[in-house]
Design a protein around this motif. Structure first.
Motif, short mmCIF file in Angstrom:
data_model
loop_
_atom_site.label_atom_id
_atom_site.label_comp_id
_atom_site.label_asym_id
_atom_site.label_seq_id
_atom_site.Cartn_x
_atom_site.Cartn_y
_atom_site.Cartn_z
N ILE A 118 0.86 -1.17 0.00
CA ILE A 118 0.00 0.00 0.00
C ILE A 118 0.90 1.23 0.00
CG2 ILE A 118 -1.73 1.29 1.27
CD1 ILE A 118 -2.71 -1.36 2.40
N PHE A 119 0.62 2.14 -0.90
CA PHE A 119 1.44 3.33 -1.06
C PHE A 119 0.60 4.59 -0.89
CE2 PHE A 119 3.05 -0.06 -3.77
CZ PHE A 119 4.33 -0.19 -3.28
N GLY A 120 1.19 5.63 -0.34
CA GLY A 120 0.51 6.90 -0.17
C GLY A 120 0.52 7.73 -1.44
N ARG A 121 1.41 7.41 -2.36
CA ARG A 121 1.52 8.15 -3.62
C ARG A 121 1.00 7.31 -4.78
NH1 ARG A 121 7.57 10.48 -3.74
NH2 ARG A 121 7.51 11.75 -1.88
N ASP A 122 0.90 7.94 -5.93
CA ASP A 122 0.38 7.29 -7.14
C ASP A 122 1.50 6.50 -7.84
OD1 ASP A 122 -1.17 6.56 -9.27
OD2 ASP A 122 -1.10 8.51 -10.24
N ILE A 123 1.94 5.39 -7.21
CA ILE A 123 3.02 4.59 -7.80
C ILE A 123 2.69 3.10 -7.88
CG2 ILE A 123 4.83 6.20 -7.09
CD1 ILE A 123 5.49 4.22 -4.82
N ALA A 124 1.50 2.70 -7.49
CA ALA A 124 1.16 1.28 -7.41
C ALA A 124 1.28 0.58 -8.77
CB ALA A 124 -0.23 1.09 -6.84
N ASN A 125 0.84 1.21 -9.83
CA ASN A 125 0.93 0.59 -11.15
C ASN A 125 2.38 0.32 -11.53
OD1 ASN A 125 -0.12 -0.44 -13.58
ND2 ASN A 125 0.29 1.50 -14.60
N SER A 126 3.25 1.28 -11.29
CA SER A 126 4.67 1.11 -11.61
C SER A 126 5.29 0.00 -10.77
CB SER A 126 5.43 2.41 -11.37
OG SER A 126 4.97 3.41 -12.24
N ASP A 150 -2.58 2.23 -4.15
CA ASP A 150 -1.95 3.51 -3.86
C ASP A 150 -2.98 4.57 -3.46
OD1 ASP A 150 -3.07 4.37 -6.28
OD2 ASP A 150 -1.18 4.28 -7.35
N GLU A 151 -2.44 5.70 -3.04
CA GLU A 151 -3.19 6.88 -2.63
C GLU A 151 -4.12 6.62 -1.45
OE1 GLU A 151 -4.27 9.81 -5.53
OE2 GLU A 151 -3.35 8.61 -7.12
N LEU A 152 -3.64 5.80 -0.50
CA LEU A 152 -4.34 5.60 0.76
C LEU A 152 -3.49 6.19 1.87
CD1 LEU A 152 -5.63 1.91 0.72
CD2 LEU A 152 -6.93 3.99 0.37
N ASN A 153 -4.11 6.95 2.74
CA ASN A 153 -3.41 7.49 3.90
C ASN A 153 -3.90 6.73 5.12
OD1 ASN A 153 -1.93 9.52 2.54
ND2 ASN A 153 -3.81 10.69 2.35
#
Length: 62
Positions: A1-9, A28-31
């Motif tokens: 789980i990532f806070g930024r928009d990098i999950a696809n990469s 991504d983009e979960l806080n």
């Protein structure tokens, strides 16, 4: 789980660099905070989108 928009990469790198080719979920983009839980729903839009619910545990002081 990532806070930024990098999950696809990250998912693409994992698929390319490992034997994992399916059943990989990168979110991504979960806080989230300590003590938060997530529920991941059934996939939507041909398995490209997953609904996520964040649940926070609350404890009362006695």
């Amino acid at each position: 789980i990532f806070g930024r928009d990098i999950a696809n990469s990250v998912g693409n790198i994992i698929r390319r660099e490992t034997e994992i080719k399916e059943n990989l979920l990168s979110i991504d983009e979960l806080n989230l905070k300590e003590g938060d839980w997530i529920d991941i729903g059934k996939p939507l839009i041909n398995g490209q989108v997953f609904p996520v619910t964040v649940k926070s545990l609350v404890f009362q002081k006695n």
